[in-house]
Design a protein around this motif. Sequence first.
Motif, PDB file in Angstrom:
ATOM      1  N   GLN A   1     -63.750  41.244 -11.511  1.00  6.82           N
ATOM      2  CA  GLN A   1     -62.776  40.371 -10.841  1.00  6.82           C
ATOM      3  C   GLN A   1     -61.826  39.710 -11.835  1.00  6.82           C
ATOM      4  OE1 GLN A   1     -62.535  40.002  -7.649  1.00  6.82           O
ATOM      5  NE2 GLN A   1     -64.512  40.368  -6.704  1.00  6.82           N
ATOM      6  N   LEU A   2     -62.242  39.690 -13.107  1.00  7.47           N
ATOM      7  CA  LEU A   2     -61.472  38.910 -14.083  1.00  7.47           C
ATOM      8  C   LEU A   2     -60.230  39.666 -14.538  1.00  7.47           C
ATOM      9  CD1 LEU A   2     -64.146  37.123 -16.262  1.00  7.47           C
ATOM     10  CD2 LEU A   2     -62.601  36.149 -14.590  1.00  7.47           C
TER      11      LEU A   2
ATOM     12  N   GLU B   1     -54.485  38.203 -14.280  1.00  7.68           N
ATOM     13  CA  GLU B   1     -53.880  37.205 -13.379  1.00  7.68           C
ATOM     14  C   GLU B   1     -54.876  36.086 -13.103  1.00  7.68           C
ATOM     15  OE1 GLU B   1     -52.842  35.535  -9.342  1.00  7.68           O
ATOM     16  OE2 GLU B   1     -54.540  36.832  -9.709  1.00  7.68           O
ATOM     17  N   ILE B   2     -56.134  36.478 -12.791  1.00 14.84           N
ATOM     18  CA  ILE B   2     -57.149  35.472 -12.491  1.00 14.84           C
ATOM     19  C   ILE B   2     -57.421  34.617 -13.728  1.00 14.84           C
ATOM     20  CG2 ILE B   2     -59.613  35.180 -12.018  1.00 14.84           C
ATOM     21  CD1 ILE B   2     -58.144  35.735  -9.520  1.00 14.84           C
TER      22      ILE B   2
END
Lengths: 508, 101, 249
Positions: free
Chosen positions: B5-6, B9-10
Amino acid sequence: MDDITALLPAFILLPLAVSVCCLLVNNIRVCVAISIISAAALLILSASTLLAINTYEAGILRYAFAGWGQPLGIELEVSGFTALMTALTCLLVFVLSVYSSVYFSSSDKALRFWPLWWLLIAGLNALFLSSDIFNIYVAFELIGLAAVALIAIENSRPALIAALRYLLVSLLGSLCYLLAVALLYREYGTLDLAQLANITSDSASSTAALMLITVGLCLKTALFPLHFWLPAAHGGASAPVSAVLSALVVKGSFYLIARFWLDTLAPAASDAGLIILGVFGAGAILWGSVHALFASRLKVMVAYSTVAQIGYLFLLFPLMVGNSQTNAFEGAAMGAITYLIVAHATAKSAMFLAAGNIMRIAGHDNIKQLKGLVRHCPLSIFTFGIAGASLIGLPPSAGFIAKWLLLSNSITTGQWWWVIVILSGGLLAAAYVFKFLNLAFTKDDDTFNKANIVSKISPIMPLCALALALLTVVLGFNAQWLLDVSGTLVYETTGQGFTGQNLAGVAQ
Amino acid sequence: MILSQLTPEIMYSASGIALFGIGLLGLIIVPHIFRKILAINVMGVGVFMLLVSSAKRANLDADPVPHAMVLTGIVVAVAGTALALFLVKKIQDSESLEKSQ
Amino acid sequence: MFKKIVFKEDASNEPEKGRLSTPMALLCGSLVLALCTLLVAALISTQRHNEGLQQAVSSMLNKSGVENPVTAVLLNFRSYDTLLEIAVLLIVAIVMLPQATVSESHSLIRVQQSANAGIIMSSLLRFLTPTLIIMGGYMLWTGAYSPGGAFQAGALIAGAGILIFTNVQYQVNMHSFAFRVLLSIGLCIFILSGFAVALQTGQFLEYPVKYASSIILFIETAATVSIATTLLLLYLAVAGTQEDFNHDT
């Protein structure tokens, strides 16, 4: 119809233009003349918008700045409710401008006051009319900085510290709001309120945005327990500034909390959240009223009374639990709150002006040293009495109608416990209003006498305050009309809520 | 799972939120006024970072609207900071005036 | 939270004053940490919007009068935001204008030939001032094509102004009519242009496509002047080097 739509930007641009003119001419008389003429023009414009809005089929007018339209450009949006808020703003601005024209004695203060005053008004109108969440942030900053600047023109050390504290709170609130704007834009790719309302969901990000908006705007609205900055700021400003801060500025952020909870982010709102807001509101009513009762300065007392009155506004939220109407600004509870906003705005500004007059005459507003004051400023005390009656909720004032609507709403929705809070708030309000009135009418050895009078005031000042107080009574007799034009009352909800007849019965 | 998920953008967005948090904590626990004003600016930078990092859109050029919002936000932040500093200066002046009298 | 604010310049003498107790600070810290974790979790779990307004902007860019999309948003699509932003700057400028203690008839800038500015300062000024002003002009011009614009240009020119007026040789008269004109010209021109184009196109601030680039440059130039003057005023008011001139004469 189109004529009115084309004139909508004038609500913001005229105040901005007047502000620049006042800054450039740098002459008090010219400033006053321009200001009063423009305030009258704005009043006429807002009245015609209000009257026109209901004949329009959709009940909503939109104006696209620069012709792009949403989502690319920024639009103004007027509904019955916002038209009423703008009309209220313009009405109070007119009366307060007349009052301010004689209030400011020092030329330096007056020269600073007029340009800042009009920038604040531009911000208020921009906030009520905007349909764009980022534009609302800019409008908040316009209002916040102008309000701080207006408090700071008092130039005394306590006023400066109150202004600084208010500024920090206001910036913190705006940043929380801006963070929420960033989250919403990231998720939905649009900034338009109406567009957002159609596509929002109950995603984690939207819920987080709603929380941030609530905390940020509750700071600005001074909802208990985030009200700590309000008494010093509202109590330390000059009279017309206090009046506009209590009557309008806190209402602007309240309007947006209501808009986000009940309309734009309604899918992310939970019943528990609505009830919690109501509990804080109830806390505000009791806390604010008790502090008002024990306040030693008159203006601080009036400011704490604002904390309490803000609490009533938040009772809207629990009363909307289970309300499945598509348009959030409809329904019996919203009607009650609309009425409460108008009633409180007129009564509270009348009260602040009366307190300002008393402060001018006596040179201070220490309640204990104001015994027997009624002989020296009967009109201001009379005004204070009428406005106080409206805050307590005595008939035939507007405050009575507002509380009546709120009470029967609590009962019809089966939430009787709010009734206890509303009634005890009313009793406490009666206690602090009568405490002061009792002192003002007392006659004994250490009464306030002629020797204590610091300065005389122009007769215009008490008359302005009286006009606002009488307005609360007039509004009390015209309840149905007010609810009609704001378009908040829904007639279909017979059986629960209100019908036209029983409301008319209340008003008589 | 979490590592996947990383996305950048995050990570940028999370740094923005971390800055917001650092600023918020500073604002609450540090008593000195200059640090409070600085803390508010740190919070602002955090929000701007979140805005800019969310400007990246799938397979497209950067979205200019968040950039414009940040530029407007910076000007507003400058205005707020200047007003705060000016008020502090006036308060300090009044303090020293009281002492000298 | 804001009950205890320390205003003293030097707080090191009384480090304990107004500081939260350690358990309270730890509590606040963990609350803030929890808030940040929740926000990041919310970010991760929520899909971001595919295009935002990128497509809308790029499809209209050729009608906006400029090539730089950020300038197009600031000065055309969302010009109303920028208008209000300039009004925000004006508020701060009004607050910081010094109290009117001298007559208004003085000229805007006063030069004191007798004052000894020092050779380093005056030669630095001779090089830096024109450079900064030219760079500011370039920033303003280039904003139409690449990053740049009114605020960047205004900041550079304000820097030149600060260099000039922290020098004892030159003083700016903040009471003069001209100074107030400089402060408000950005807002004035913005409103007037918006109104003028509305006579042609019907909507406030809707530029005719043919003239859009010139109108944007015109508005930006006026805004640059106001932004530069405001920033200069902010610096002088907070740093307080102009006191003598404004109170003594």
